[in-house]
Design an enzyme around this catalytic site. Structure first.
Site, mmCIF file in Angstrom:
data_model
loop_
_atom_site.group_PDB
_atom_site.id
_atom_site.type_symbol
_atom_site.label_atom_id
_atom_site.label_comp_id
_atom_site.label_asym_id
_atom_site.label_seq_id
_atom_site.Cartn_x
_atom_site.Cartn_y
_atom_site.Cartn_z
ATOM 1 N N LYS A 117 27.754 -33.886 -38.884
ATOM 2 C CA LYS A 117 28.019 -33.507 -37.493
ATOM 3 C C LYS A 117 29.509 -33.387 -37.219
ATOM 4 O O LYS A 117 29.918 -32.558 -36.416
ATOM 5 C CB LYS A 117 27.369 -34.507 -36.521
ATOM 6 N N LYS A 199 17.815 -28.309 -44.652
ATOM 7 C CA LYS A 199 16.787 -28.949 -43.830
ATOM 8 C C LYS A 199 16.448 -28.086 -42.608
ATOM 9 O O LYS A 199 17.338 -27.491 -42.019
ATOM 10 C CB LYS A 199 17.384 -30.287 -43.386
ATOM 11 N N LYS A 202 17.145 -27.292 -35.555
ATOM 12 C CA LYS A 202 17.218 -26.364 -34.419
ATOM 13 C C LYS A 202 18.458 -25.467 -34.476
ATOM 14 O O LYS A 202 18.487 -24.418 -33.867
ATOM 15 C CB LYS A 202 17.203 -27.152 -33.104
HETATM 16 P P1 TYM Z 1 16.363 -36.702 -34.944
HETATM 17 O O1 TYM Z 1 16.274 -36.595 -33.474
HETATM 18 O O2 TYM Z 1 17.368 -35.860 -35.664
HETATM 19 O O3 TYM Z 1 14.963 -36.406 -35.606
HETATM 20 C C1 TYM Z 1 13.790 -37.015 -35.129
HETATM 21 C C2 TYM Z 1 12.816 -37.291 -36.251
HETATM 22 O O4 TYM Z 1 12.447 -36.082 -36.925
HETATM 23 C C3 TYM Z 1 12.693 -36.211 -38.319
HETATM 24 N N1 TYM Z 1 13.127 -34.904 -38.845
HETATM 25 C C4 TYM Z 1 12.582 -34.295 -39.910
HETATM 26 N N2 TYM Z 1 11.573 -34.669 -40.720
HETATM 27 C C5 TYM Z 1 11.237 -33.802 -41.704
HETATM 28 N N3 TYM Z 1 11.860 -32.609 -41.920
HETATM 29 C C6 TYM Z 1 12.878 -32.207 -41.122
HETATM 30 N N4 TYM Z 1 13.468 -31.029 -41.319
HETATM 31 C C7 TYM Z 1 13.285 -33.073 -40.053
HETATM 32 N N5 TYM Z 1 14.225 -32.981 -39.081
HETATM 33 C C8 TYM Z 1 14.117 -34.115 -38.351
HETATM 34 C C9 TYM Z 1 13.797 -37.247 -38.425
HETATM 35 O O5 TYM Z 1 13.831 -37.858 -39.685
HETATM 36 C C10 TYM Z 1 13.413 -38.210 -37.325
HETATM 37 O O6 TYM Z 1 12.420 -39.111 -37.740
HETATM 38 N N6 TYM Z 1 18.884 -40.994 -35.162
HETATM 39 C C11 TYM Z 1 17.582 -40.387 -34.974
HETATM 40 C C12 TYM Z 1 16.962 -40.709 -33.621
HETATM 41 C C13 TYM Z 1 16.897 -42.161 -33.334
HETATM 42 C C14 TYM Z 1 15.987 -43.098 -33.911
HETATM 43 C C15 TYM Z 1 16.303 -44.357 -33.320
HETATM 44 C C16 TYM Z 1 14.940 -42.986 -34.837
HETATM 45 C C17 TYM Z 1 17.706 -42.843 -32.478
HETATM 46 N N7 TYM Z 1 17.352 -44.159 -32.474
HETATM 47 C C18 TYM Z 1 15.597 -45.501 -33.676
HETATM 48 C C19 TYM Z 1 14.245 -44.159 -35.173
HETATM 49 C C20 TYM Z 1 14.559 -45.390 -34.610
HETATM 50 C C21 TYM Z 1 17.737 -38.887 -35.088
HETATM 51 O O7 TYM Z 1 18.797 -38.328 -34.904
HETATM 52 O O8 TYM Z 1 16.554 -38.231 -35.342
#
Ligand code: TYM
Length: 335
Positions: A117, A199, A202
């Site tokens: 990022k 990956k 969006k």
């Molecule tokens: P975030 O918002 O980027 O993504 C949310 C969830 O989707 C999964 N994910 C994917 N899984 C498979 N293939 C992909 N291309 C893909 N893109 C996203 C992510 O692994 C995630 O599970 N930091 C976290 C959000 C968060 C969080 C937490 C998660 C904040 N606090 C506490 C768990 C517990 C994040 O940025 O996910």
């Protein structure tokens, strides 16, 4: 009641920084819904995390509510799962600050998401982007979960959470449960349809399928999906050699439950030209009820308000208990 207290906890969150996509669904949300009978489940909209990157306020507000509607449409029954908005439970920010002081600069510097990022948003490498994992550790540790169901890309943050929890417990006794990431065998890393070596996200809308997208747009994206430039034109699972086809097989397997061997035999003698629309159709069918149900729920603002208010109340009760204990342990005077 006694039994309820003893149930194991599961918790996860998603940033409402964009519309939910197939990666979020297959990597995360799909695996949440079936757990409510067995676990006490907490799922939230991680709105506080999104402002590490600039957001348009009206869009953030709309997407946060749409995400809640989609959680419910994906099968998260608000009667059985605690669904809430992160910023409604101030203990996240409060414990986040404490954990900042127990998370090392070196650890934060190694985080892949920070490196990615900060490369993407060079004009806004703010402190929050850097210390994000300490807030994420707070999100998790407030609720004492055993498991954190996430996709592969969040494994590193979950491991840091474990390290911070262990470090804190070593100083102050058993305050936090040390959680484990719970990563699905198939679907943990869905790749972009237009560039199967990166990956699905969006930020690359051509390679990304959104949960609320129209069926014809989904079909177009799958028909145009990049497959491999090998000459065999054969549906075979080989991620290193055939990343495009293997990614499509992962998606197909995840939405239909078929194994890779089953998929290979289903498409014997049929090339990519037949396979790609078949995957598209399977995805359209899997997402259709979610889209329809989401649209119905999004329109009911009063219902959504009830859900997030009672979610915040329930989450807040657990969170404040944990925070009180932490404050006491570290030597803050009780109010
Ligand atoms: P975030 O918002 O980027 O993504 C949310 C969830 O989707 C999964 N994910 C994917 N899984 C498979 N293939 C992909 N291309 C893909 N893109 C996203 C992510 O692994 C995630 O599970 N930091 C976290 C959000 C968060 C969080 C937490 C998660 C904040 N606090 C506490 C768990 C517990 C994040 O940025 O996910």
């Amino acid at each position: 009641m006694e039994n309820m207290e003893k149930r194991k906890v599961m918790l996860s969150g998603i940033q409402p920084s964009g519309d939910l996509h197939l990666g979020n669904y297959l990597g995360a949300v799909k695996n949440w819904a079936a757990r409510a009978e067995e676990f006490d489940c907490y799922y939230f909209m991680a709105d506080m995390h999104t402002i590490t990157v600039r957001q348009t306020p009206a869009d953030l507000r709309r997407r946060t509510l749409e995400q809640l509607a989609q959680y419910i449409a994906c099968g998260l029954d608000p009667e059985k799962n605690t669904l809430f908005i992160q910023s409604h439970v101030p203990e996240h920010a409060q414990l986040g600050w404490v954990l900042n002081c127990y998370t090392m600069f070196g650890e934060l510097s190694r985080m892949t998401q920070f490196k990615d990022k900060s490369a993407k948003h060079k004009d806004n490498i703010n402190g929050g982007l850097f210390t994000y994992p300490a807030l994420m550790a707070a999100d998790i540790l407030l609720y004492h979960p055993e498991y954190i169901p996430v996709g592969e890309d969040q494994k590193q943050h979950c491991e840091l959470t474990r390290d911070v929890a262990i470090r804190f417990n070593n100083i102050y006794g058993n305050v936090f449960t040390v959680p484990e990431p719970y990563i699905p065998k198939v679907g943990a890393r869905i790749m972009s349809l237009s560039n199967p070596t990166s990956k699905m996200s969006k930020s690359d809308p051509n390679g990304c399928v959104f949960l609320l997208e129209k069926p014809e747009d989904i079909m177009r994206k799958f028909k145009r999906a990049v497959t491999d430039s090998d000459t065999e034109n054969c549906v075979r699972y080989a991620p290193a050699e055939k990343p495009g086809v293997s990614n499509l097989m992962g998606i197909y397997s995840s939405v239909t439950g078929k194994s890779y061997a089953d998929i290979e035999s289903e498409f014997v003698g049929r090339g990519y030209g037949e396979f790609k629309p078949a995957v598209g159709e399977a995805v359209v069918e899997a997402l259709r009820p979610i889209r329809e149900e989401s649209q119905r729920i999004i329109a009911d603002k009063a219902y959504l308000q009830d859900v997030y208010r009672s979610g915040a109340e329930k989450a807040g009760r657990i969170a404040s208990r944990t925070l009180r204990k932490v404050y006491k342990k570290i030597g803050f005077v009780e109010r």
